[in-house]
Design an enzyme around this catalytic site. Structure first.
Site, PDB file in Angstrom:
ATOM      1  N   GLU A 171       0.848  -1.183   0.000  1.00 23.18           N
ATOM      2  CA  GLU A 171       0.000   0.000   0.000  1.00 23.18           C
ATOM      3  C   GLU A 171       0.889   1.240   0.000  1.00 23.18           C
ATOM      4  OE1 GLU A 171      -2.794  -3.129   1.496  1.00 23.18           O
ATOM      5  OE2 GLU A 171      -0.763  -2.566   1.993  1.00 23.18           O
ATOM      6  N   SER A 172       1.402   1.583  -1.170  1.00 29.60           N
ATOM      7  CA  SER A 172       2.146   2.822  -1.446  1.00 29.60           C
ATOM      8  C   SER A 172       3.659   2.741  -1.251  1.00 29.60           C
ATOM      9  CB  SER A 172       1.529   4.011  -0.708  1.00 29.60           C
ATOM     10  OG  SER A 172       0.165   4.169  -1.097  1.00 29.60           O
ATOM     11  N   CYS A 177      -1.938   3.787   1.699  1.00 28.08           N
ATOM     12  CA  CYS A 177      -3.342   3.950   1.344  1.00 28.08           C
ATOM     13  C   CYS A 177      -4.158   2.832   1.993  1.00 28.08           C
ATOM     14  CB  CYS A 177      -3.498   3.950  -0.178  1.00 28.08           C
ATOM     15  SG  CYS A 177      -2.804   2.478  -0.978  1.00 28.08           S
ATOM     16  N   PHE A 202      -0.361  -4.403  -9.711  1.00 22.90           N
ATOM     17  CA  PHE A 202      -1.139  -5.241  -8.803  1.00 22.90           C
ATOM     18  C   PHE A 202      -2.217  -5.996  -9.574  1.00 22.90           C
ATOM     19  CE2 PHE A 202       0.662  -1.889  -6.227  1.00 22.90           C
ATOM     20  CZ  PHE A 202       1.105  -2.566  -5.097  1.00 22.90           C
ATOM     21  N   SER A 254       1.826   1.004  -8.673  1.00 18.06           N
ATOM     22  CA  SER A 254       2.655   1.868  -7.823  1.00 18.06           C
ATOM     23  C   SER A 254       4.030   1.988  -8.450  1.00 18.06           C
ATOM     24  CB  SER A 254       2.794   1.289  -6.409  1.00 18.06           C
ATOM     25  OG  SER A 254       1.591   1.408  -5.681  1.00 18.06           O
ATOM     26  N   HIS A 274       0.738   6.402  -7.417  1.00 17.38           N
ATOM     27  CA  HIS A 274      -0.108   5.279  -7.004  1.00 17.38           C
ATOM     28  C   HIS A 274      -1.468   5.415  -7.661  1.00 17.38           C
ATOM     29  CE1 HIS A 274       2.994   4.281  -4.149  1.00 17.38           C
ATOM     30  NE2 HIS A 274       3.012   5.550  -3.800  1.00 17.38           N
ATOM     31  N   GLU A 299     -10.401   1.607 -10.370  1.00 19.04           N
ATOM     32  CA  GLU A 299     -11.770   1.099 -10.476  1.00 19.04           C
ATOM     33  C   GLU A 299     -12.797   2.214 -10.679  1.00 19.04           C
ATOM     34  OE1 GLU A 299      -9.892  -1.761  -7.357  1.00 19.04           O
ATOM     35  OE2 GLU A 299      -9.566   0.265  -8.097  1.00 19.04           O
TER      36      GLU A 299
END
Length: 334
Positions: A64-65, A79, A224, A230, A243, A247
């Site tokens: 996450e980042s 995040c 991902f 990222s 990042h 969606e």
């Protein structure tokens, strides 16, 4: 993963330390071993996925980042539903074992898309400030917390700063930190951040045009599954990071870099807007008075690309200096 979708907006923490020259000259915080970093990230609830470094600093892409480690400075942004502020005490502890003492703390974030999904201590900005005040040592006695508003409830800028000395404005420094948060990304461009079995992070960097934002940077990227991207960029002693949560319904992308007033910030801003074509965008610049004119260049750079400035708020913070927060919306069809 939040109940309604993935939270793209990051929390960002910057910690500065000082100590004896021999400690710093031998790497300072860069001497933190892998196990120590993993212990800190375990408290935050994220993991390391890729790393690269040079003679100036180490760069880590996280699940996450991102994390950047300099000899006397740490920048970590995460995040999702991570608990970023829980990294403060472990970082201070490990730095203390090296003979380093914390001198500054800066915390920034935008508005969460899914605030009710955030865990303690990130359930509200009030709770975050209370937690920060409790985690930091008393010698960081110059403190300020503020929410910088805009005309949009979806975009405001939360800033907390603390330091051990009073730094009068102006501070002679030509550097600035640029933080861009973008929502409602162009759907066609956002689809480029979805993966298939053969997709690599490097391919995403090339096909999206991200590699053209700073062609001089060495890029460490990660794609991902099934979607998301990222990257960390290294250019001398400067970092950059991107990042993406692509969606539909809660698309988000961020761009951050350390820059100088002598850089071509206009070109950087234009490239970022062209890569994502956001419906709404906020731009925060943290700088000193000697580089304060830099935020005026933001409007001139992005308005020709169809982005209209809707608000501008300016404030001053201990050690951090001046923070200029601006919001923009797209004026036409993308």
């Amino acid at each position: 993963m939040a109940a309604s979708g993935f939270e793209g907006f990051e929390k960002r923490l910057e910690l500065h330390f000082s100590g004896d020259d021999p400690v710093i000259e031998t790497g300072g915080l860069r001497q933190l071993d892998f196990n120590s970093l993993e212990e800190v990230l375990h408290a935050v609830h994220c993991t390391l996925v890729a790393a690269v470094g040079n003679q100036f600093f180490d760069s880590y892409v996280l699940s996450e980042s991102s994390l950047f480690v300099y000899p006397t400075k740490i920048i970590i942004k995460t995040c999702g539903t991570t608990q970023l502020l829980k990294s403060i005490r472990p970082f201070i502890h490990f730095a203390g074992q090296m003979g380093l003492i914390i001198t500054e703390c800066r915390y920034t974030r935008g508005n969460y898309i899914f605030p009710k999904a955030q865990p303690y201590p990130h359930t509200s900005y009030k709770e975050e400030v209370i937690y920060l005040q409790d985690q930091l040592p008393n010698h960081l006695c110059y403190r300020k917390a503020s929410v910088m508003p805009s005309k949009f409830t979806s975009h405001s800028w939360h800033v907390f700063s603390a330091c051990d000395k009073f730094y009068p404005i102006p501070i002679l420094n030509d550097l600035y930190t640029l933080e861009i948060c973008m929502t409602d990304l162009d759907q066609v461009l956002a689809r480029k951040f979805f993966t298939n079995p053969d997709t690599t992070g490097k391919q995403m960097t090339e096909v999206t045009g991200i590699g053209e934002i700073n062609p001089n940077a060495m890029i460490c990227e990660f794609a991902f599954d099934p979607c998301g991207y990222s990257m960390n960029g290294i250019d001398g002693d400067r970092y950059s990071t991107i990042h993406v949560t692509p969606e539909d319904g809660f698309s988000y992308a961020s761009y951050e870099c350390m820059g100088s007033v002598y850089d071509d910030i206009d070109r950087i801003l234009q490239k970022v807007v062209q890569v994502f074509r956001p419906g709404t965008m906020s731009v925060s610049i943290t700088c000193t008075s000697s580089s304060s004119g830099i935020w005026n260049r933001v409007v001139k750079a992005v308005e020709p690309l169809g982005m209209k400035r809707r608000s501008c708020t300016i404030d001053e913070f201990p050690a951090a200096g001046i923070v200029a927060f601006q919001t923009f919306t797209s004026m036409g069809n993308r």
